[in-house]
Scaffold this motif. Structure first.
Motif, PDB file in Angstrom:
ATOM      1  N   PHE A  36      -3.462   3.558  12.668  1.00 34.75           N
ATOM      2  CA  PHE A  36      -4.332   3.062  11.812  1.00 34.75           C
ATOM      3  C   PHE A  36      -3.790   1.697  11.333  1.00 34.75           C
ATOM      4  CE2 PHE A  36      -1.380   5.377   9.612  1.00 34.75           C
ATOM      5  CZ  PHE A  36      -0.911   4.901   8.578  1.00 34.75           C
ATOM      6  N   TYR A  51      -3.715   4.401   1.119  1.00 37.65           N
ATOM      7  CA  TYR A  51      -4.425   4.845   2.348  1.00 37.65           C
ATOM      8  C   TYR A  51      -4.220   6.386   2.475  1.00 37.65           C
ATOM      9  CZ  TYR A  51      -5.016   0.253   3.992  1.00 37.65           C
ATOM     10  OH  TYR A  51      -5.663  -1.223   4.095  1.00 37.65           O
ATOM     11  N   HIS A  52      -5.192   7.332   2.562  1.00 32.20           N
ATOM     12  CA  HIS A  52      -5.088   8.636   2.671  1.00 32.20           C
ATOM     13  C   HIS A  52      -5.895   9.076   3.863  1.00 32.20           C
ATOM     14  CE1 HIS A  52      -4.932  12.851   1.402  1.00 32.20           C
ATOM     15  NE2 HIS A  52      -6.173  12.775   1.679  1.00 32.20           N
ATOM     16  N   ILE A  53      -5.026   9.900   4.609  1.00 34.97           N
ATOM     17  CA  ILE A  53      -5.586  10.140   6.010  1.00 34.97           C
ATOM     18  C   ILE A  53      -5.528  11.633   6.287  1.00 34.97           C
ATOM     19  CG2 ILE A  53      -5.197   9.844   8.654  1.00 34.97           C
ATOM     20  CD1 ILE A  53      -3.857   7.189   7.759  1.00 34.97           C
ATOM     21  N   SER A  69       0.899  -1.210  -0.039  1.00 39.01           N
ATOM     22  CA  SER A  69       0.189   0.093   0.084  1.00 39.01           C
ATOM     23  C   SER A  69       0.776   1.218   0.084  1.00 39.01           C
ATOM     24  CB  SER A  69      -0.746   0.078   1.161  1.00 39.01           C
ATOM     25  OG  SER A  69      -1.795  -1.219   1.394  1.00 39.01           O
ATOM     26  N   THR A 118      -1.368  12.256   3.247  1.00 40.95           N
ATOM     27  CA  THR A 118      -2.252  12.787   4.043  1.00 40.95           C
ATOM     28  C   THR A 118      -2.571  14.362   3.721  1.00 40.95           C
ATOM     29  OG1 THR A 118      -2.291  13.430   6.609  1.00 40.95           O
ATOM     30  CG2 THR A 118      -0.115  13.545   5.387  1.00 40.95           C
ATOM     31  N   SER A 172      -9.632   8.742   0.321  1.00 43.52           N
ATOM     32  CA  SER A 172      -9.148   8.005  -0.807  1.00 43.52           C
ATOM     33  C   SER A 172      -8.310   8.692  -1.858  1.00 43.52           C
ATOM     34  CB  SER A 172     -10.309   7.463  -1.616  1.00 43.52           C
ATOM     35  OG  SER A 172     -11.279   8.519  -2.140  1.00 43.52           O
ATOM     36  N   LEU A 232       0.736   5.856   0.994  1.00 48.99           N
ATOM     37  CA  LEU A 232       0.269   6.562   2.103  1.00 48.99           C
ATOM     38  C   LEU A 232       0.374   8.005   1.982  1.00 48.99           C
ATOM     39  CD1 LEU A 232      -1.096   7.036   4.987  1.00 48.99           C
ATOM     40  CD2 LEU A 232       1.056   7.086   5.738  1.00 48.99           C
ATOM     41  N   THR A 285     -10.500  13.302  11.798  1.00 44.49           N
ATOM     42  CA  THR A 285      -9.856  12.575  10.771  1.00 44.49           C
ATOM     43  C   THR A 285     -10.658  11.442  10.367  1.00 44.49           C
ATOM     44  OG1 THR A 285      -7.840  11.510  10.166  1.00 44.49           O
ATOM     45  CG2 THR A 285      -8.626  10.801  12.490  1.00 44.49           C
ATOM     46  N   TYR A 286     -10.500  11.054   9.054  1.00 39.02           N
ATOM     47  CA  TYR A 286     -11.124   9.879   8.512  1.00 39.02           C
ATOM     48  C   TYR A 286     -10.277   9.040   7.422  1.00 39.02           C
ATOM     49  CZ  TYR A 286     -11.939  13.457   4.817  1.00 39.02           C
ATOM     50  OH  TYR A 286     -11.427  14.386   3.975  1.00 39.02           O
ATOM     51  N   ARG A 287     -10.834   8.188   6.996  1.00 40.03           N
ATOM     52  CA  ARG A 287     -10.008   7.345   5.894  1.00 40.03           C
ATOM     53  C   ARG A 287     -10.591   7.969   4.816  1.00 40.03           C
ATOM     54  NH1 ARG A 287      -9.072   1.465   3.578  1.00 40.03           N
ATOM     55  NH2 ARG A 287      -7.580   2.098   1.953  1.00 40.03           N
TER      56      ARG A 287
END
Length: 105
Positions: free
Chosen positions: A80, A88-90, A2, A6, A105, A4, A101-103
């Protein structure tokens, strides 16, 4: 594997939060460091992440000081789980007395 990214938004000022220092940890080991750009983003903090538990740490105190704001939360940690090979985008939404915060895309 994966990847990442942000994004930090300053909801009090209504704009992206530029210059927020960010660290990525697994256990207590720092895997990557960076700071948000003029759009409040770090497009690719790390190119690949194996399945596991990770923590993003945001240095809110230094950002608040740089922008002349008070901050009740000097730092934000988001733990997480990476479970698959998706991106994964935070995102982090900041204000002086709250954050969310949330997950993404």
């Amino acid at each position: 594997m994966s990847s990442l990214s942000t994004h930090v938004l300053d909801t009090a000022l209504g704009r992206p939060a530029q210059g927020v220092p960010v660290r990525l940890y697994q256990d207590d080991v720092v895997l990557a460091t960076g700071a948000t750009n003029e759009d409040g983003r770090i497009a690719e903090l790390v190119p690949v992440l194996a399945p596991g538990i990770y923590r993003l740490w945001f240095d809110v105190a230094s950002y608040a000081a740089a922008t002349g704001q008070d901050s009740f939360f000097p730092e934000v940690s988001v733990t997480f789980t990476v479970a698959d090979e998706r991106h994964y985008h935070i995102p982090l939404l900041l204000s002086p007395f709250a954050f969310s915060t949330y997950r993404g895309s």
